[in-house]
Design an enzyme around this catalytic site. Structure first.
Site: not given
Length: 468
Positions: A351, A272, A290, A353, A349, A279, A267
């Site tokens: 995201e 993010d 991230d 996956r 959030d 967030k 990933k």
């Protein structure tokens, strides 16, 4: 900073590192601890005995003692505890602490290898120490005013010259591993205004050019649209930068029908924000990291290829950021994934996956024998296991067990978490095939993995490592 091997009998440097062990006699309340230093050179023992504070030094794990020698050099004595209980992780940690201490106090230093031997394995000791030193001296100083530490050279010293060839091999191997780890750290530490998806992809492709037998290609936005990567593109919708799927392939020099093919998936969210599910300010700082999953598997891939290991390995890195603008995906949106499944996006959030869903389907088309993905996927994994463990989940117990065994051998902490049918069921939507978050709280790490599992096809053994 140099790390070199020296097999000369005499060695003159500013600082020498020696191990100090302790002996425990008796049991319980009658137990006594005394220093075991019979292996020290006479000059060190004599100077130590003359130093009054030496009476309190017993060689216990974590004890250190800095000693000035009549020759003008110094000796740094590292307490390692009981010799028979010495482990690679103890050695790794104590050497790291010592090197950080010495780095601002000496221009060169020598580690006397025989003092730190793990059992009878001189080569493993050299590997662990080299790895530890290079990682301990890592400093992300790209954006700082220049600073120079005095330490220029570390000498791994041994009088066992018959081991020179094998020791050099282990030291060079450790350098490859540590260099890759530190490259991973560089990527993770770069701020989002310096590392967006496009720059990240270019940096990886440029870096891997130096490694033989590797092919690289980048799948961009237009190709993703053709392939129907609706989940990946939904995450990228609010970004100023194009999404990038970096596809690297290493092929060993000898390939047979029995050559195994492993795929590493990462990933790569360069930042993010959480999207419209923004967030809070206390959580948004640090989201430059991230993309650590992509950095991690790329570092592993680079080492595998550089060492010329006898496996075919693919490395797939899904890169974008999760930003907000008028085109950003909104909660309640429904998109179609590459494998044809529709996904209701209830939380922008969640995201990572979504990116991994399309990358995983693409990966399965490469027909690997095994897949490992690494992702900073869920805060739920941290809540479950703390910062000291990563969670491993997957669809194949045997494959998970092999990874857990490998982790234990390298003193990496993984803990297996279950994916059960209830979690899989919870990821089903009322108005689409799937939803990107569960219907109820609890098991967040496993539900994230359960979502990704829907995109693993052909029963390929797959393990998901949540490194959040």
């Amino acid at each position: 900073m140099q790390i070199v091997l020296n097999t000369d009998k005499k060695l003159k440097v500013e600082m020498h590192l020696f191990a100090a062990y302790c002996e425990v006699t008796g049991k319980d309340k009658n137990a006594k601890v005394k220093l075991n230093n019979a292996h020290w050179p006479s000059e060190v023992k004599n100077a130590f005995n003359k130093a009054k504070p030496s009476a309190y030094f017993e060689g216990k794990k974590g004890e250190h003692f800095h000693l000035h020698l009549p020759s003008g050099e110094s000796a740094y004595l590292i307490g390692m505890g009981e010799k028979e209980k010495l482990t690679a992780e103890t050695l790794r940690k104590e050497i790291a602490k010592t090197i950080r201490y010495a780095s601002s106090r000496s221009a060169d230093l020598a580690i006397h290898l025989e003092d730190f031997i793990l059992g009878k394995n001189l080569e493993k000791s050299a590997f662990v120490m080299t790895e530890s030193m290079m990682m301990a001296l890592y400093d992300f100083s790209k954006f700082k005013a220049a600073k120079t530490l005095p330490l220029k050279k570390i000498i791994i010293h041994t009088t066992k010259s018959e081991y020179k060839t094998s020791l050099l091999k282990e030291i060079e191997k450790a350098k490859l591993v540590a260099d890759a780890v530190n490259l991973c750290r560089d990527f993770v530490n770069l701020p989002p205004n310096e590392l967006n998806s496009e720059k990240f992809a270019k940096a990886v492709v440029k870096d891997i050019k130096a490694v033989k037998r590797v092919k690289a290609k980048v799948v961009g936005k237009r190709e993703m649209e053709k392939q129907g990567m609706g989940c990946f593109l939904a995450v990228n919708a609010g970004s100023a930068y194009e999404p990038q799927l970096v596809h690297l392939t290493y092929t060993p020099s000898k390939v047979t029908s029995k050559t195994k093919h492993v795929a590493l998936v990462g990933k790569g969210l360069t930042f993010d924000t959480g999207g419209y599910c923004l967030k809070p300010s206390t959580s948004i700082a640090g989201m430059k990291g991230d993309m650590a999953g992509a950095a991690t598997v790329y570092a592993a891939f680079k080492v595998i290829a550089a060492m010329g290991l006898p496996y075919k390995v693919s490395c797939l890195l899904g890169m974008t950021d999760n930003a907000i603008n008028s085109k950003a995906v909104m909660p309640d949106s429904i998109v179609k994934a590459r494998n044809g499944k529709t996904v209701e996006i209830l939380n922008t959030d969640a995201e990572g996956r979504l990116v991994l869903a399309d990358v995983m389907d693409y990966t399965c088309d490469q027909k690997p024998d095994f897949i490992i993905d690494a992702a900073t996927l869920t805060g739920a994994c941290v809540a479950a296991l703390g910062f000291e463990f990563s969670g491993i989940m997957g669809n194949n117990k045997v494959w998970n067990a092999k990874i857990l065994e490998s982790a234990r051998a390298q003193d990496e902490r993984l803990w297996e978490l279950p994916i059960v049918d209830e979690f899989r069921e919870d990821m089903k939507s009322n108005c689409a095939d799937l939803r990107n978050i569960g219907k109820n709280l609890g098991g967040g790490a496993q539900k994230g993995a359960a979502f990704i599992e829907y995109f693993v096809k052909n029963n390929i053994p797959w393990a998901h490592i949540d490194i959040a």
